[in-house]
Design an enzyme around this catalytic site. Structure first.
Site, mmCIF file in Angstrom:
data_model
loop_
_atom_site.group_PDB
_atom_site.id
_atom_site.type_symbol
_atom_site.label_atom_id
_atom_site.label_comp_id
_atom_site.label_asym_id
_atom_site.label_seq_id
_atom_site.Cartn_x
_atom_site.Cartn_y
_atom_site.Cartn_z
ATOM 1 N N HIS A 19 -91.073 -13.328 31.461
ATOM 2 C CA HIS A 19 -91.163 -12.745 30.120
ATOM 3 C C HIS A 19 -89.842 -12.885 29.356
ATOM 4 O O HIS A 19 -89.822 -13.366 28.214
ATOM 5 C CB HIS A 19 -91.541 -11.263 30.230
ATOM 6 C CG HIS A 19 -91.821 -10.617 28.914
ATOM 7 N ND1 HIS A 19 -93.061 -10.634 28.314
ATOM 8 C CD2 HIS A 19 -91.010 -9.947 28.045
ATOM 9 C CE1 HIS A 19 -93.016 -10.004 27.155
ATOM 10 N NE2 HIS A 19 -91.777 -9.574 26.964
ATOM 11 N N GLU A 20 -88.762 -12.470 29.994
ATOM 12 C CA GLU A 20 -87.471 -12.505 29.311
ATOM 13 C C GLU A 20 -86.984 -13.937 29.092
ATOM 14 O O GLU A 20 -86.311 -14.224 28.104
ATOM 15 C CB GLU A 20 -86.428 -11.696 30.094
ATOM 16 C CG GLU A 20 -86.792 -10.232 30.297
ATOM 17 C CD GLU A 20 -87.173 -9.512 29.010
ATOM 18 O OE1 GLU A 20 -86.681 -9.893 27.924
ATOM 19 O OE2 GLU A 20 -87.988 -8.576 29.078
ATOM 20 N N HIS A 23 -88.369 -15.159 25.774
ATOM 21 C CA HIS A 23 -87.567 -14.728 24.617
ATOM 22 C C HIS A 23 -86.275 -15.540 24.532
ATOM 23 O O HIS A 23 -85.878 -15.977 23.456
ATOM 24 C CB HIS A 23 -87.227 -13.241 24.741
ATOM 25 C CG HIS A 23 -88.391 -12.318 24.552
ATOM 26 N ND1 HIS A 23 -89.212 -12.374 23.446
ATOM 27 C CD2 HIS A 23 -88.871 -11.309 25.327
ATOM 28 C CE1 HIS A 23 -90.146 -11.437 23.540
ATOM 29 N NE2 HIS A 23 -89.968 -10.790 24.672
#
Length: 357
Positions: A19-20, A23
């Site tokens: 997820h990170e 980003h």
């Protein structure tokens, strides 16, 4: 215990990193300055600054964050929030902002797709033989109580002769609440007994439907999977679990499903520990499912979630002017309060399951 802890770190660590990283990648691709890339929440354990970014491992392993210049997020850092410098969030075009915000969700979905595809490539494809021959019997379910054993042949359901596994399955599925009469052959002996199927929900079309199950599995043919076949299977599994997650969220929102069924970190730990016993492939499958759950939960238009940031960005694009910094801080405060309430709720549910309240 150590085995369970390791499994939990692999599951949570895998979905959080994916997820990170989403980003992070889209922040870099759109020219945003990434100040912090953290796995885990503060306090930080170790960190190292490389270029403009501080990479850190933090103590609370329940998530992570990517801090981009100018974003008012959970850190409540308002530095450069009103700056239009080209490396800041505010200095980017709307599509670039949306891409950065959606990056985590996009990578979680891609992560699940890669896992499902990889598992298919590694394990091959299992195709059921469409004959009513029992391959295995689940302990404790109706078929087990009847004495049905592997190798037995199902002959009829409620007096209707069955010649294929699919036709037999439809007849059993259509009786989730009523007793059914099963006729089967075991060795050279024919038996006929009544039993009430166990009711369970399965996905049919775009909704969960309650069906009857007796706990038997068909004979499976195994064959290697080709590359594009693996990708197709990975796409199908990804789409299937996305639909399951959307339907489950819808049922929670409408009250069709009890909030008591929501699981938290303790539940995930138990699930990871139990799943790991069946092998690393099963653990990877769980990681893919949780990754898709995280993706869809994050895209909800709730303050402090990615969906909340998306909504604010779209509102600003429509109004053609940014919200005030104070308004963004208040929105984040509301979001943190919602997250804390949800955290308490899922922890209460987890503890209730353990104590059987």
């Amino acid at each position: 215990m150590l085995y369970t802890i390791l499994a939990v770190l692999i599951v949570i660590g895998g979905v959080v990193i994916a997820h990170e990283l989403g980003h992070f990648v889209f922040a870099k691709l759109t020219g945003m300055r990434v100040e912090v890339f953290s796995i885990g929440f503060p306090p930080k354990i170790i960190s190292k600054k490389i270029g403009e970014t501080e990479y850190q491992l933090s103590a609370i392993p329940l998530g992570g964050y990517v801090k981009v210049s100018g974003v008012v997020d959970e850190s409540f850092d308002t530095t450069a929030a009103e700056s239009n410098e080209p490396w800041t969030f505010a200095g980017k075009k709307t599509w670039q902002k949306l891409l950065f915000i959606s990056g985590g969700v996009i990578f979680n979905v891609l992560f699940a797709f890669v896992i499902f595809s990889g598992l298919t490539m590694h394990e091959g494809i299992y195709e059921p033989v469409d004959k009513p021959i029992v391959e295995s019997v689940a302990p404790g379910l109706p078929a087990d109580s009847l004495g049905i054993k592997p190798g037995d042949i199902i002959l009829a359901i409620n007096g209707t002769a069955v010649e294929s596994w699919s036709s037999m399955t439809e007849l059993i599925h259509s009786h989730p609440y009523d007793s059914i009469l099963i006729k089967w052959q075991s060795g050279g002996t024919i038996y006929e007994k009544k039993v009430k199927p166990a009711a369970n929900k399965i996905l049919k079309g775009s909704e969960l439907v309650e069906v009857g199950l007796i706990g038997i599995s068909p004979t499976m043919n195994h064959r290697p999977a080709k590359f594009f076949e693996s990708l197709d299977n990975g796409m199908q599994n990804t789409w299937y679990w996305l639909k399951i997650t959307v339907i489950s969220l819808k049922m929670l929102i409408t009250g069709e499903e009890s909030i008591k069924n929501i699981g938290g970190p303790i539940f995930i730990a138990q699930l990871a520990g139990e799943t790991a016993k069946f092998g690393f492939g099963s653990l990877l499958n769980l990681i893919a499912i949780i990754s898709l759950n995280l993706a869809l939960i994050n895209i909800l238009p709730v303050p402090a979630f990615d969906g909340g940031h998306l909504l604010i960005t779209l509102i600003e694009a429509i109004k053609r002017r940014p919200l005030s910094v104070n308004a963004k801080v208040r929105i984040q405060q509301i979001g943190i309060a919602i997250i804390l309430i949800l955290t308490v709720l899922v922890l209460f549910n987890d503890i209730s399951r353990i104590l059987k309240w």
